[in-house]
Design an enzyme around this catalytic site. Structure first.
Site, PDB file in Angstrom:
ATOM      1  N   ASP A 152       0.867  -1.158   0.000  1.00 52.02           N
ATOM      2  CA  ASP A 152       0.000   0.000   0.000  1.00 52.02           C
ATOM      3  C   ASP A 152       0.921   1.230   0.000  1.00 52.02           C
ATOM      4  O   ASP A 152       2.047   1.141   0.475  1.00 52.02           O
ATOM      5  CB  ASP A 152      -0.845  -0.057   1.280  1.00 52.02           C
ATOM      6  CG  ASP A 152      -1.606   1.221   1.524  1.00 52.02           C
ATOM      7  OD1 ASP A 152      -2.446   1.545   0.680  1.00 52.02           O
ATOM      8  OD2 ASP A 152      -1.370   1.875   2.555  1.00 52.02           O
TER       9      ASP A 152
HETATM   10  P1  ADP Z   1      -3.374   4.410  -0.253  1.00 56.18           P
HETATM   11  O1  ADP Z   1      -3.961   3.285  -0.999  1.00 56.18           O
HETATM   12  O2  ADP Z   1      -2.185   5.008  -0.958  1.00 56.18           O
HETATM   13  O3  ADP Z   1      -3.039   4.080   1.164  1.00 56.18           O
HETATM   14  P2  ADP Z   1      -5.976   5.481   0.253  1.00 56.18           P
HETATM   15  O4  ADP Z   1      -6.713   4.475  -0.541  1.00 56.18           O
HETATM   16  O5  ADP Z   1      -6.017   5.356   1.731  1.00 56.18           O
HETATM   17  O6  ADP Z   1      -4.463   5.576  -0.240  1.00 56.18           O
HETATM   18  O7  ADP Z   1      -6.500   6.932  -0.131  1.00 56.18           O
HETATM   19  C1  ADP Z   1      -6.581   7.303  -1.484  1.00 56.18           C
HETATM   20  C2  ADP Z   1      -6.885   8.747  -1.655  1.00 56.18           C
HETATM   21  O8  ADP Z   1      -8.191   9.029  -1.172  1.00 56.18           O
HETATM   22  C3  ADP Z   1      -5.988   9.674  -0.917  1.00 56.18           C
HETATM   23  O9  ADP Z   1      -4.799   9.932  -1.631  1.00 56.18           O
HETATM   24  C4  ADP Z   1      -6.843  10.904  -0.763  1.00 56.18           C
HETATM   25  O10 ADP Z   1      -6.741  11.676  -1.935  1.00 56.18           O
HETATM   26  C5  ADP Z   1      -8.230  10.340  -0.663  1.00 56.18           C
HETATM   27  N1  ADP Z   1      -8.695  10.288   0.721  1.00 56.18           N
HETATM   28  C6  ADP Z   1      -8.877   9.220   1.480  1.00 56.18           C
HETATM   29  N2  ADP Z   1      -9.304   9.536   2.708  1.00 56.18           N
HETATM   30  C7  ADP Z   1      -9.377  10.876   2.734  1.00 56.18           C
HETATM   31  C8  ADP Z   1      -9.746  11.834   3.728  1.00 56.18           C
HETATM   32  N3  ADP Z   1     -10.110  11.500   4.958  1.00 56.18           N
HETATM   33  N4  ADP Z   1      -9.711  13.129   3.375  1.00 56.18           N
HETATM   34  C9  ADP Z   1      -9.336  13.500   2.149  1.00 56.18           C
HETATM   35  N5  ADP Z   1      -8.972  12.648   1.193  1.00 56.18           N
HETATM   36  C10 ADP Z   1      -8.995  11.363   1.455  1.00 56.18           C
HETATM   37 MG    MG Z   2      -2.877   3.328   3.139  1.00 54.55          MG
END
Ligand code: ADP
Ligand code: MG
Length: 642
Positions: free
Chosen positions: A335
């Site tokens: 991730d």
């Molecule tokens: P990763 O897979 O890299 O860990 P996530 O799937 O957790 O990333 O999140 C993907 C995207 O969703 C983030 O880069 C952000 O743009 C958006 N996002 C997720 N949660 C939030 C939040 N609480 N506030 C704002 N944006 C969010």
């Molecule tokens: Mg993550």
């Protein structure tokens, strides 16, 4: 070998208080002492009859009674014959045919390898007991403008607690005042102190080194990181590895076969007209030669040593099964946010389309106030640093990998990535937004219904050890490394480039279910490990052959979904753990081949070549000791950065 069923600790016997373990050591010592005196008399200088008899009786009692009791408990408690019984019967049979000394050797070595095994076992348990011992009893709770000393169990989430220099952190919480270094080695295995400022998480059982700090309690005592680690390790002991189950199964069946075989041999020899004395001697030899002690001990000795070596390096396995599966992993999927990156992102740009920046930031901090996402934490910290208070936002609900929605006095609000913007029917056509969009940073948009109120960009940075960790994984023969993220591709590619991950290995714009589907797809080509932080990837953690929770010192979901918890921030330990797992499997194979081979040789010579009893004893116990020592080698395996 001793107590095969207890080796993985489901019976609780081998996990008794440390006193039992010391008692075992004393008994083993007595057995060896008795044996030593008797041997001295037999081979060097004859001692008076009574001294020799006394020594032998001591050896038999100290070595045989614990094993005998254990055997009886298995027999009448669970209707199982186990190896303890074989050993006691063999020793008594030896004594009956005039081989009292050989019987004593048998018991002494049996007892010794049992004690060694318990020590290895005890190590893992002691690591946890040590943690418990490190839990503070009292804490200094802030009450008005003084502090009162209260029991840690009475602390409630929200309480403020003062940490004096040198004091243990009593519960998990957030730093609200002060700046100082904290020694987190108790939970991460990391000896370098970590600098903490206001807003940083602090964990129970770590040590505040040099400053007076104030923390706010975040979780009650029974939900703290340490409490969860203790639970994890305790649960882990019930989860047996396939090879452990094999050796248990084998030990059970085989013990019965050997006992029957020895009785049968005795009968046949008598029938052939062998003198009873000699028939008994040969049956006893066969019993000793054929006992599968080495086979049964070989697996737990290796697995337990590996598990406790890993635990000392801040890598917790939920049992031997996870260890065995990790050894087979060919693909590592990571991730991005919070796993490959720190999640402590810096804000790089703010665009407010609602005039004054402060109003925009207060709304943003308000809606992100309850989110667990690392990005939300970064936004909150930035807004606090600029001296703005969040606005109260209610009805908050998260849309995984998109963002978050809620409402304030003026109506519904949302914050999130371009996918969220699209879902809300808003447009990103403002000139001021174009610049943010063009940069390879994570951009969070804030809006009300179809209106974008502004945006903020944050530069998510790779963990310091991520590049090295990935290189180490590749060097240790991992076939494929992929990055999976819900963030947009431009950001993903920038991070991938910094970490030595090629663009073909990057999967961006994923929803949590897409991560699961990708894990399934990768799994068609071999075992997959998924490394995540539990935010928007718990399903993938659970689905992968091996789920590895990164930086698990905080996240409950991650710990529950994962098979392995990496408590240290050091990603190179991932490669070290992978190597340790594969080494463990190699040692198990060596041990099994050696143990089964040695047993075959002994049984064959017992059946066809009049193997003398002393040789059978030596071969049998020597082999057992060798596999135990071979397994214990893993204890010394450094799981630190290579
Ligand atoms: P990763 O897979 O890299 O860990 P996530 O799937 O957790 O990333 O999140 C993907 C995207 O969703 C983030 O880069 C952000 O743009 C958006 N996002 C997720 N949660 C939030 C939040 N609480 N506030 C704002 N944006 C969010
Ligand atoms: Mg993550």
């Amino acid at each position: 070998m001793p107590h095969s069923q207890n080796a993985t600790a489901q019976s609780g016997h081998s996990h008794g208080p440390a006193g039992l373990e010391d008692m075992g050591l004393v008994l083993t010592g007595l057995t060896i002492l008795g044996l030593g005196i008797a041997s001295f008399s037999a081979f060097l200088l004859p001692l008076p009859e009574w001294a020799v008899t006394g020594a032998l009786v001591t050896a038999y009692l100290a070595g045989g009674v614990p094993a005998g009791l254990e055997a009886l408990r298995e027999l009448f408690g669970k209707f199982r014959l186990d190896i303890d019984l074989l050993m006691v019967v063999a020793a008594l049979a030896a004594a009956a045919v005039g081989g009292a000394l050989e019987g004593a050797v048998l018991l002494a070595l049996f007892s010794l390898s049992g004690t060694l095994e318990h020590r290895a076992l005890g190590k893992a348990r002691r690591a946890v007991e040590a943690l418990m011992a490190l839990r503070a009893d009292t804490a200094l709770r802030v009450a008005g403008d003084t502090v009162v000393e209260v029991a840690v169990a009475d602390l409630q989430p929200g309480d403020h607690v003062v940490l004096r220099p040198g004091a243990r952190v009593p519960v998990d919480g957030l730093l609200v005042e002060g700046y100082g270094e904290i020694d987190e080695s108790t939970i991460t295995g990391e000896s370098v102190p970590v600098a903490k400022e206001v807003g940083a998480q602090v964990y129970e059982a770590t040590v505040n080194l040099n400053a007076v700090l104030t923390m706010q309690v975040a979780r009650s005592l029974d939900q703290s990181t340490v409490a969860r680690m203790i639970k994890l390790v305790t649960e882990a002991q019930g989860m047996k590895a396939p090879s452990e189950r094999f050796s248990d199964w084998f030990g059970q069946r085989y013990t019965v076969a050997v006992l029957l075989g020895a009785v049968l041999a005795y009968g046949v020899l008598m029938w052939l007209g062998t003198p009873p004395q000699q028939a008994l001697y040969q049956a006893a030899t066969l019993l000793v030669a054929a006992s599968p002690c080495a086979v049964v001990i070989s697996v737990p000795a290796a697995i337990l040593s590996a598990l406790s070596a890993a635990a000392r390096g801040g890598v917790l396995f939920k049992g031997g099964a996870a260890l065995e599966r990790l050894a087979a992993v060919k693909t590592f999927a990571f991730d991005k946010t919070g796993t490959l990156t720190t999640g402590r992102a810096e804000v790089t740009g703010v665009v407010s389309l609602m005039g004054e920046e402060a109003g925009f930031l207060r709304l943003l901090a308000g809606i992100e106030a309850q989110s667990e996402h690392p990005i939300a934490g970064a936004l909150r910290r930035e807004v606090a640093k600029r001296g703005h208070d969040p606005i109260l936002v209610s009805d908050v609900s998260t849309s995984p990998s998109e963002g978050i929605t809620g409402r304030d006095e003026q109506g519904p609000l949302w914050a999130g990535n371009p996918r969220m913007v699209q879902r809300m029917g808003a447009a990103l056509d403002h000139a001021l937004l174009a610049e943010l969009q063009a940069s390879p940073q994570t951009v969070v948009y804030l809006g009300r219904e179809a209106l974008v109120l502004g945006a903020i960009s944050v530069a998510d940075q790779p963990r310091a050890t991520a590049r090295q960790g990935i290189a180490a994984l590749r060097a240790s023969g991992v076939r494929q490394i992929v990055m999976m993220t819900g963030d947009r591709r431009a950001v993903a590619l920038r991070i991938a480039d910094q970490l030595g991950i090629s663009p073909q290995e990057v999967h961006a714009d994923l929803l949590p279910q897409d991560k699961v589907a990708l894990v399934d797809q990768l799994a068609q080509k071999g075992a997959v490990a998924f490394v995540g932080d539990g935010v928007n990837d718990a399903a993938a953690l659970a689905r992968a052959d091996v789920g590895i929770a990164m930086g698990a010192a905080g996240s409950e979901v991650a710990l529950q979904a994962a098979d392995v918890a990496l408590l240290s921030e050091d990603m190179a330990r991932l490669a070290a753990a992978h190597r340790l797992a594969r080494r463990t499997l190699r040692i198990i194979r060596q041990n099994l081949v050696f143990a089964i081979g040695a047993m075959l040789v002994l049984v064959t010579s017992g059946l066809f070549f009049h193997l003398p009893l002393p040789l059978a004893v030596l071969g049998h116990e020597g082999g057992t000791l060798l596999v135990v020592l071979n397994g214990l080698r893993l204890l010394a395996d450094p799981i630190r950065t290579p």
